[in-house]
Structure formats: C-alpha cells, structure tokens
Design an enzyme around this catalytic site. Structure first.
Site, PDB file in Angstrom:
ATOM      1  CG  HIS A  21     -43.428 -80.425 -42.238  1.00  0.00           C
ATOM      2  ND1 HIS A  21     -43.211 -81.180 -41.113  1.00  0.00           N
ATOM      3  CD2 HIS A  21     -42.399 -79.548 -42.311  1.00  0.00           C
ATOM      4  CE1 HIS A  21     -42.086 -80.796 -40.537  1.00  0.00           C
ATOM      5  NE2 HIS A  21     -41.580 -79.783 -41.232  1.00  0.00           N
ATOM      6  CG  HIS A  24     -44.997 -78.463 -38.057  1.00  0.00           C
ATOM      7  ND1 HIS A  24     -44.836 -78.205 -39.393  1.00  0.00           N
ATOM      8  CD2 HIS A  24     -43.991 -77.825 -37.416  1.00  0.00           C
ATOM      9  CE1 HIS A  24     -43.772 -77.435 -39.556  1.00  0.00           C
ATOM     10  NE2 HIS A  24     -43.240 -77.184 -38.385  1.00  0.00           N
ATOM     11  CB  CYS A 130     -27.518 -71.749 -39.121  1.00  0.00           C
ATOM     12  SG  CYS A 130     -28.797 -72.525 -40.154  1.00  0.00           S
ATOM     13  CB  CYS A 133     -30.460 -73.217 -36.470  1.00  0.00           C
ATOM     14  SG  CYS A 133     -30.165 -74.803 -37.228  1.00  0.00           S
ATOM     15  CB  CYS A 147     -26.168 -75.508 -40.337  1.00  0.00           C
ATOM     16  SG  CYS A 147     -27.607 -76.053 -39.390  1.00  0.00           S
ATOM     17  CG  HIS A 150     -31.190 -75.695 -41.677  1.00  0.00           C
ATOM     18  ND1 HIS A 150     -31.060 -75.328 -40.355  1.00  0.00           N
ATOM     19  CD2 HIS A 150     -32.511 -75.693 -41.951  1.00  0.00           C
ATOM     20  CE1 HIS A 150     -32.265 -75.095 -39.862  1.00  0.00           C
ATOM     21  NE2 HIS A 150     -33.157 -75.311 -40.788  1.00  0.00           N
ATOM     22  CE  LYS A 304     -34.630 -81.580 -41.594  1.00  0.00           C
ATOM     23  NZ  LYS A 304     -33.642 -80.607 -41.177  1.00  0.00           N
ATOM     24  CE  LYS A 307     -43.396 -73.494 -49.372  1.00  0.00           C
ATOM     25  NZ  LYS A 307     -43.556 -72.049 -49.211  1.00  0.00           N
TER      26      LYS A 307
END
Ligand SMILES: [Zn+2]
Length: 503
Positions: A21, A24, A130, A133, A147, A150, A304, A307
């Site tokens: 995405h 990156h 998690c 992570c 977490c 997430h 955020k 996906k």
C-alpha cells in the site's frame, strides 16, 4: 567522512501477507531519494530492499487464501518488487528472506556467534502474542487489553523458547544511543527509545516451537524443534544480503568499512531496530548501523492504511493514473516528519498541479519558449549573480547545500521546499523583469532591452539547469525530461513542450 566513504541504505522488509500500500511506497521512495542524492554527490551507494517472507502471519494468510505458503509468499513478494518501475526505485539489491540462498547461512552464523557469547538460554514462557506484530506484549504495553498497533487482543501463549540476554546489553545500548554513535531520527523517536531502555530491558524470546510456526522459517542451529523468531530472522537481512554468512567482501565494503549504514523504518518497528537489532549486533561482535530514520504513518481519508480497513491505496494504481512524478512529489513534499499525514487524491492532484505543472513546468516552459522564439534556441552563457536577479541566483547557488542539510536530517519536506523556493524565485524574476516585453522592445531595435533580455534568459535558464540537476533524486523521470529540453542540438534547443501534465 570515515571508513571507505561508502553509503549503505536499507528499507525495512515488509510482511508479504497482503499487497503493498501507499505506506510501503513512502518508505521506498524516501530511501530511494537518499540513495540517489548520495550518488548525485559522487558517493558509492548500495540500496537494499526486500520482503520478510518467514513470518507466521504469512502462513496464516496463505492458508486463508488456500495457496501453498511458498507459492503465496513468492507471488506477494513479486508484487513488492514490481513497485520498482511505477515508483522509479533504484534499489541495487532485493532480498526475499525465504528464497534467497544468502539469507539462511547468515542468520545461522549470527545465531552461533551470539550463542558462543553465552547469550542464549532456554525458558518456559507465558505471554500475550500479537500475530499481527509478531511479538509478545507485557500487560503494561497493551492499550487496555489490546495491541496498540492492531487494536486486537493478543492471544495467550505458553511455550518453551530460546531467550536472548537483552538485559546484558542495556548499559552499552544506553551509551550508544546517548552518545549519538547510533543516530535515531527524529529526536522524539530517540527519546522514546531511550525512555524504553532506561526503564529496563527484559530478555527476549527469540524462537518458536516448530509446530506453532507450522514448520515455516529457519530452524535454530542445533535445535530443529525450534524456529528462529521471525524478527531475529528479518533484522539479519541487512547483513545477510551482503553475504554475511559466506564471509563475503560485500559485507566488508558495505557494512564493516562503510562510512554510513542507514536504516529507514516505520514508527511501529522503532524498537526492533533501535534496541533489539543493536543488541544482536553487539552480541555477535559486529559494527552497528550509524543511523535509523523513523518515518510516520499515512492515513487515507482519515483512516489507517490497511487491507482490513479496505483503504489500501495501491501505489501502482496511483502511478498509472497520475504519473510517477506526481506520486513521488506528494510523498516527499507533503508527508510530515512528525505526526501522521492524510492522503487524498485531491491533495495529490492539487500538489502536482501547483508545484509541478504551474510552478516548475511553467518556469521552464516560459523560459525556453522565449529562448526559442527570440534567441533562435541559443541559450546565452550563464550570467554572474551580480548582474540581476540576485534573489534567484543566491537561491540557486545555495540549493545543493540546503538539500544536503535537509537530507542529512532526513527532512524531505525541507529538501523539496528548498527546490520550491528556487521555482518561486524564478517565476518572480520572470514577473518583475517581463522578458516578453523586453523581447518586443528588442525587436523594435532597443539594444539595451536586447542586452537585458539576454541577461534575464541567462539567469532563468541557469535556474532551470540547477533545478533539473537537483531534482534528480526526487523526481528522476521529471528531472531527465527537464534536462533533455535544456540540451542543445547543433547549438539550439528544440521548441519546448510541457514537462508536467496538468492533472
Ligand atoms: Zn499487533
């Protein structure tokens, strides 16, 4: 400059459980700018990117997709590699940690070196893990029960693991970070890491039972029932790609003797790079990186990027729709050094139109049109700064230095802002000197106006040349098009066409 003068730069290696995405793209483009900038200044550069194939979450994602893990990982890793063209990336090497034959021996060697140091022991462990992570969380690190990254509840895990004596390196780590021997940028991230290390460092679980890892990953040397923790495996990529496991010359040239070893990473994984990775290297008796630059996150329309959130903006799609230059420019010019930045298509379009089409493109177009029309395409020799337009001349002369300073701080906004200041000064000079009016007067036989026109066009084309060169690391394609137009054929330039399309 110390060492052999080389510059080694890496991105983090993303998990390949999903498609790339825009976040990156941000990291890859930032690292690419740093690499290209050093090459432009004549330094030897090696730029590494890659993918983290050995994560448990890749296994989970492959199962959900009903595809064998190896095939799933190879397919998604290829998607990351394919960003090279749409984002104009110049990485020299790309490591895929499950498939690259250089990786496994390097990871095993690092493990054995730390083992020889007496830094591993076995322990029964209970913790909250998690999978997103790929890390254990202590109760005080959780946001409520969740977490912090997430916002899901980590799963309770009890198992027998290998532990790394991280606590042993606390004093050295504090010294290294406080002295700036390893620079963590920006300073606020450095302070966070220091606070974390000062509060005390617990030994780190660095292996998983092979059964929980579904056999995917690198076995612990001498203990095949255990798989090396994916983060240990992943961090090692920065040296395994240099042939660490084969005692290769690249490792000497680009790590041991390199003047700079720089990691570009996202804020969610600061601790892994600024604490765990350093401790691992200290234990193995290897040199540390010289700097870790931590970037912030992007959101899309306020949410955020992920996906699961359904807003994973595809960098490939954006580049095919708006062009590589527009995407890179937005990432470099708008993304804040501190605090998350919200992406919208409107913002990208606005930035491309304002800065590239109307600002930079217009400056070159109007300048070269006048050169073509009134000087038969012949560019006058450059004019000294005293002649006129001292604001523009000074802006041009100081531009390389200002970019160097900004990029030394990893401040991409300041660097692109310096470029923009030259564009603005150039367009201001054109507005005040009105070369098109000078041209009309010169055509009526006004010699003073003709001389003045030569001077103005000399200063403006000089500015265009400086911009074309200095823009190279930021917009390689746009910079090449600008330079091409400025290159005379048989003494004269061709009539210009717009370099940046309006969106
Ligand atoms: Zn998480």
């Amino acid at each position: 400059m110390t060492g052999n003068g080389n510059f080694y730069i890496t991105t983090a290696i993303p998990y390949v459980n999903a498609e790339p995405h825009l976040g990156h793209a941000l990291e890859l483009v930032q690292a690419d700018v740093l690499a290209r900038h050093r090459r432009l200044r004549g330094q030897r550069v090696r730029f590494l990117a890659g993918t983290d194939d050995n994560a448990l979450k890749n296994v989970t994602a492959a199962r959900a997709a009903g595809v064998p893990v190896g095939e799933f990982v190879a397919r998604n890793a290829a998607r990351f590699y394919r960003l090279r063209e749409p984002l104009a990336l110049s990485f020299d090497d790309f490591i895929k940690t499950s498939a690259d034959s250089r990786h496994r021996p390097g990871v095993a060697l690092l493990w054995r070196q730390c083992a020889d140091r007496g830094d591993f022991y076995r322990r029964r462990y209970q913790g909250r893990y998690c999978a997103g992570c790929e890390q254990f969380y202590s109760p005080e690190e959780l946001a409520g029960e969740l977490c912090p990254e997430h916002l899901v509840a980590p799963e309770p895990v009890t198992e027998q693991n290998w532990f790394f004596r991280l606590s042993r390196y606390r004093g050295t780590l504090l010294d290294v970070l406080e002295s700036g021997r390893v620079r963590i940028e920006p300073a606020s991230r450095r302070n966070e890491v220091l606070a974390f290390a000062r509060a005390g460092l617990h030994d780190l679980s660095v292996s998983r039972p092979a059964a929980r890892a579904h056999g995917w990953g690198i076995p612990v040397p001498g203990d095949p029932d255990q798989i090396i923790y994916v983060w240990w495996d992943a961090l090692a990529n920065y040296v395994t790609a240099l042939g660490y496991g084969a005692a290769g010359q690249p490792y000497q040239d680009w790590w041991v003797n390199s003047a700079e070893r720089v990691h570009v990473v996202g804020k969610g994984i600061t601790r892994f790079h600024a604490v765990y990775w350093l401790a691992l290297l200290l234990s193995a008796g290897q040199p540390l990186p010289t700097a870790v630059y931590v970037h912030e996150y992007l959101t899309a329309d306020g949410a955020k990027l992920s996906k699961s959130a359904g807003n994973a903006v595809s960098p490939e799609e954006l580049a095919s729709r708006f062009g590589t230059d527009a995407v890179r420019w937005w990432l470099l010019r708008e993304v804040a050094r501190l605090g998350d930045t919200d992406f919208t298509v409107e913002r990208l379009v606005h930035r491309a139109n304002t800065d590239l089409a109307n600002g930079l493109g217009n400056l070159q177009q109007r300048t070269l049109t006048l050169v073509h029309r009134y000087r038969r395409g012949r560019i006058a020799p450059p004019v000294g700064p005293a002649a006129l337009g001292s604001e523009l001349s000074i802006a041009c002369e100081t531009l390389p230095h200002r970019i160097d300073q900004a990029l030394a701080r990893f401040d991409f906004r300041a660097a692109t802002g310096a470029i923009w200041s030259v564009v603005q000064a150039g367009n201001r000079l054109a507005e005040t000197q009105r070369p098109w009016e000078l041209a009309r007067r010169a055509e009526r036989g006004d010699h003073a106006a003709a001389t003045r026109l030569d001077e103005v066009l000399g200063v403006l084309t000089g500015a265009c040349r400086t911009l074309a060169t200095e823009l190279g690391p930021f917009l390689p394609a746009g910079s090449a098009r600008l330079s091409e137009q400025l290159r005379p054929r048989q003494d004269a330039i061709a009539p210009p066409v717009p370099v940046f399309a309006r969106q």
